[in-house]
Design an enzyme around this catalytic site. Sequence first.
Site, mmCIF file in Angstrom:
data_model
loop_
_atom_site.group_PDB
_atom_site.id
_atom_site.type_symbol
_atom_site.label_atom_id
_atom_site.label_comp_id
_atom_site.label_asym_id
_atom_site.label_seq_id
_atom_site.Cartn_x
_atom_site.Cartn_y
_atom_site.Cartn_z
ATOM 1 N N ASP A 21 0.828 -1.202 0.000
ATOM 2 C CA ASP A 21 0.000 0.000 0.000
ATOM 3 C C ASP A 21 0.866 1.257 0.000
ATOM 4 O O ASP A 21 1.956 1.276 0.572
ATOM 5 C CB ASP A 21 -0.912 -0.027 1.248
ATOM 6 C CG ASP A 21 -2.028 0.989 1.148
ATOM 7 O OD1 ASP A 21 -2.318 1.473 0.033
ATOM 8 O OD2 ASP A 21 -2.617 1.317 2.194
ATOM 9 N N ASN A 69 -10.445 -2.426 -6.630
ATOM 10 C CA ASN A 69 -9.610 -1.533 -7.444
ATOM 11 C C ASN A 69 -10.203 -1.252 -8.832
ATOM 12 O O ASN A 69 -9.801 -0.311 -9.503
ATOM 13 C CB ASN A 69 -8.181 -2.075 -7.608
ATOM 14 C CG ASN A 69 -7.343 -1.971 -6.355
ATOM 15 O OD1 ASN A 69 -6.411 -2.738 -6.140
ATOM 16 N ND2 ASN A 69 -7.669 -1.020 -5.489
#
Length: 247
Positions: A21, A69
């Site tokens: 991340d 996503n």
Amino acid sequence: MSSYPSINLNNLPQHIAIIMDGNGRWAKGKGKLRVFGHSAGVTPVREASELCAELGVKYLTLYAFSTENWSRPKAEIDALMALLVKTIRKETKTLIENNIRLYAIGDIKSLPLECQEELSEAIEITKHNTRMQLNLALSYGSRWEIVEAIKRAAAAGEDMKNFTAQTLEKYLETAGMPDPELLIRTSGEYRISNFMLWQIAYAEIVILEKLWPDVRKADLIQAIEIYQKRERRFGGVEPVKVVESTK
Ligand code: FPP
């Protein structure tokens, strides 16, 4: 003598899972587009794979693209998919040389065709490699995986009235793999984000503050050191601790 003397090789996780991340924030911090952060995220992917192979970790699972996503801007998704194709194409030779098997978990059929083809070719070429398995979680979401596993089990004619955890595990994307004992998330965020919810039931979670593109072997070594200092009790009272030290 190991190149990593601070790591006890007798107490290694067999499976490390990483939520990579912070790519977007890393790029933003440099005044660049988010995709620049994703490109910079390839170096730590290589470092993590190399380190795990060197140490003898048997499975490394990287959360590269989640089912959520898909809601990102099309340009970012396209750039990520192109990066994936380019990286697999470029790195397959290294995977072969290092006896690493590539594998993918997730809804692979939802990926662009070029990406599916590149991936299945690399998976096929490396399928007999035995040193380590590198799992890319692509279009992966744990809720999708669990629902899918139940559907697969029903379609396979499993006895749904006597359904057990073991039955479910046979139909998960990770069937046959050990559960991750160590889950690392970067960028200082304390979230699981729909990642391996079933498999991390007893995983130790280590949060690294660094953004993914800045992560190097030393940071991952630090995460493994933290893991090795933890007492794992699996819901019991006594720590389930490890054998003798390498030192
Ligand atoms: C999370 O950062 C990262 C991703 C969603 C993509 C991960 C992809 C790579 C590291 C590229 C290379 C990977 C492979 C396997 C070739 P973010 O975009 O959510 O960052 P933010 O939280 O700062 O917005």
